[in-house]
Design an enzyme around this catalytic site. Structure first.
Site, short mmCIF file in Angstrom:
data_model
loop_
_atom_site.label_atom_id
_atom_site.label_comp_id
_atom_site.label_asym_id
_atom_site.label_seq_id
_atom_site.Cartn_x
_atom_site.Cartn_y
_atom_site.Cartn_z
N SER A 159 0.84 -1.27 -0.19
CA SER A 159 0.04 -0.09 0.11
C SER A 159 0.68 1.20 -0.20
O SER A 159 2.00 1.40 0.36
CB SER A 159 -0.96 0.15 1.20
OG SER A 159 -1.22 1.20 1.56
N LYS A 160 0.15 2.22 -0.57
CA LYS A 160 0.93 3.66 -0.59
C LYS A 160 0.47 4.58 0.51
O LYS A 160 0.77 5.69 0.56
CB LYS A 160 0.85 4.46 -2.00
CG LYS A 160 1.81 3.54 -3.10
CD LYS A 160 3.09 3.71 -2.62
CE LYS A 160 4.19 3.17 -3.89
NZ LYS A 160 5.51 3.44 -3.68
N ARG A 161 -0.20 3.99 1.28
CA ARG A 161 -0.93 4.93 2.37
C ARG A 161 0.40 5.27 3.25
O ARG A 161 1.20 4.45 3.84
CB ARG A 161 -2.05 4.42 3.34
CG ARG A 161 -3.28 4.33 2.64
CD ARG A 161 -4.51 3.50 3.51
NE ARG A 161 -4.21 2.47 4.02
CZ ARG A 161 -4.43 1.19 3.45
NH1 ARG A 161 -5.07 1.20 2.50
NH2 ARG A 161 -4.17 0.05 4.33
#
Length: 477
Positions: free
Chosen positions: A253-255
């Site tokens: 994820s890029k969160r």
């Protein structure tokens, strides 16, 4: 190109993420193992996405982790400047050279024209790429439009039929067809280069021997090889690292809170654990160990032991590893790192504070866990209803009364003496196990489980221990 020279070249567009840290770490480890140089270069050619202060924060985070560079914007070096926005004339010079040789060309297409082109190609099921309509313009028309300062970009002219074959240190022989490569923009309409040209030019002039980067750049390698050929330069060795995956094997994820290195440090992960964990995201040592110091990683690292398959980011394993370092690093080191999570007054009695950390770290995973565990030594919460009832039963009261009297009569509360008192109480009262220890722990720390009696009494001190024990003695009617 004899000396090993590698570079970490982030864009100052935000936080340092886990993938970026792995690239920087592998660059650093490979350079140290090879007695080479590790260079930091800031690729700030995308001015619209640049975040103020991001470059400084990135450098600070890497320094905090123990990764420093031989050449950088801060330390300088023979091949500077190390910020791309300070090297624009060099990129424009080589772009002009490519145009003059016919290896690149101006493109005047508007964003609207390009979007319409893509939409039509997608509808036909074709590979989406620039259709070279501006390559068909006559020299006179191109010059006239340039003279009128019409907005344009410069595109690299890729070969029509070419199979690019190259060796990747991790993947071995790789073959890619030029038909699957677009005529890449190398100079944008604002005059700034794209990554493709700037990185190629800088890697050449900075004498980079190995380009270590993520797998997502693999598809761009033919463009970069072609740029090297058109400019008459020798290409570096290519090293494409595997993807980092979630536990379900989807791409990580890029969160921000999931991948920001600073976020993990702020949560209380130790830098030693984070580096060790990230090093194993794709690489494994010859002896299949799990725990390595940074120095040991420098000694053992090799690109040949990096896997092609994606590496799973397993938070459970990171937590386990952090717990191992929490218990194995010097006590003073952990105590110093944990201070931000404690109240300043809690650290004033430093010898006592060290004893608390020593007791807490065997039962903690992250730095803030130490402070949470330590709360029982500074103040007590009210007992639960069931615990309050238990501490009032006859057996519990006998234990508290006997222990209070024995402790008060003892001048020396060394661990040895407290252990002797505790064992003697079991013998004299004939009470043992839960019925003996639980009322003591509930009175002293407000919990059913905790450190042993010698440790607890030593941390609390004799007077505070007596206050807490007597507080739970039932008053006579």
């Amino acid at each position: 190109m004899n000396q090993t020279r590698v570079r970490f070249a982030p864009s100052p567009t935000g936080y340092l993420h886990i993938g970026g840290l792995r690239t920087a770490l592998y660059d650093y480890l490979f350079a140290r193992k090879s007695n080479g140089a590790c260079i930091l270069r800031i690729e700030d050619t995308d001015q619209n996405r640049e975040v103020e202060g991001a470059a400084e924060m990135l450098i600070s985070t890497l320094h905090e982790l123990g990764i420093d560079f031989d050449e950088s914007p801060a330390s300088g070096g023979e091949f500077g400047p190390y910020i791309q926005s300070q090297r624009l004339d060099l990129y424009r010079k080589h772009a002009a050279e490519l145009v003059k040789k016919g290896d690149a060309y101006p493109c005047f297409c508007t964003p609207e024209t390009l979007q319409q082109m893509r939409d039509e190609q997608q509808e036909k099921g074709e590979f989406v790429k620039y259709d070279r309509r501006c390559l068909a313009l006559s020299k006179d028309e191109v010059q006239a439009r340039l003279d009128s300062h019409e907005s344009h970009v410069i595109r690299l002219k890729m070969p029509d039929k070419r199979k690019f074959i190259f060796d990747d240190v991790i993947r071995g022989r790789v073959e890619m067809d030029a038909s699957q490569s677009d005529d890449q923009v190398i100079i944008k309409s604002d005059g700034f280069p794209t990554y493709h040209l700037a990185a190629t030019v800088d890697d050449h002039y900075m004498q980079i021997s190995h380009v270590i980067r993520g797998e997502e750049w693999l598809s761009s390698t033919p463009k970069h090889i072609w740029l090297y050929e058109c400019l008459g330069w020798e290409a570096p060795r290519w090293v494409h690292l595997p993807l980092i995956l979630n536990t379900d094997r989807s791409k990580l994820s890029k969160r921000m809170n999931d991948v920001s290195v600073q976020s993990y440090l702020q949560k209380g992960y130790l830098r030693e654990a984070l580096l060790n964990f990230v090093a194993l995201l794709g690489w494994h040592g010859a002896d299949d160990r799990e725990l390595y110091s940074l120095e040991e990683l420098c000694e053992n690292f090799s690109l040949e032991r990096v896997n092609k398959a994606g590496a799973v980011f397993d938070l459970v394993k990171l937590d386990w590893m952090n717990g191992q370092y929490l218990r194995s690093l010097p006590l003073e080191t952990i105590a110093k790192r944990a201070e931000p999570w404690f109240q300043p007054k809690d650290v004033l009695d430093y010898p006592r504070y060290l004893k608390i950390i020593e007791a807490a770290r065997d039962r903690s995973t992250l730095l803030p866990d130490l402070a949470e565990y330590a709360k029982m030594f500074f103040c007590l919460d009210d007992l639960t209803e069931s615990d309050a009832q238990f501490i009032l039963i006859e057996t519990s009261q006998k234990v508290l009364a006997w222990y209070s009297h024995a402790l008060e009569a003892t001048a020396d509360i060394s661990a040895e003496n407290v252990a002797e008192i505790t064992n003697r109480g079991i013998q004299e009262l004939g009470i043992k196990g839960k019925n003996y220890y639980m009322p003591l722990r509930l009175a002293l720390i407000g919990k059913q489980h905790g450190p042993d009696m010698p440790t607890t009494i030593e941390i609390l001190g004799k007077e505070e221990s007596l206050v807490r024990l007597r507080k739970h003695l039932a008053k006579p009617n």
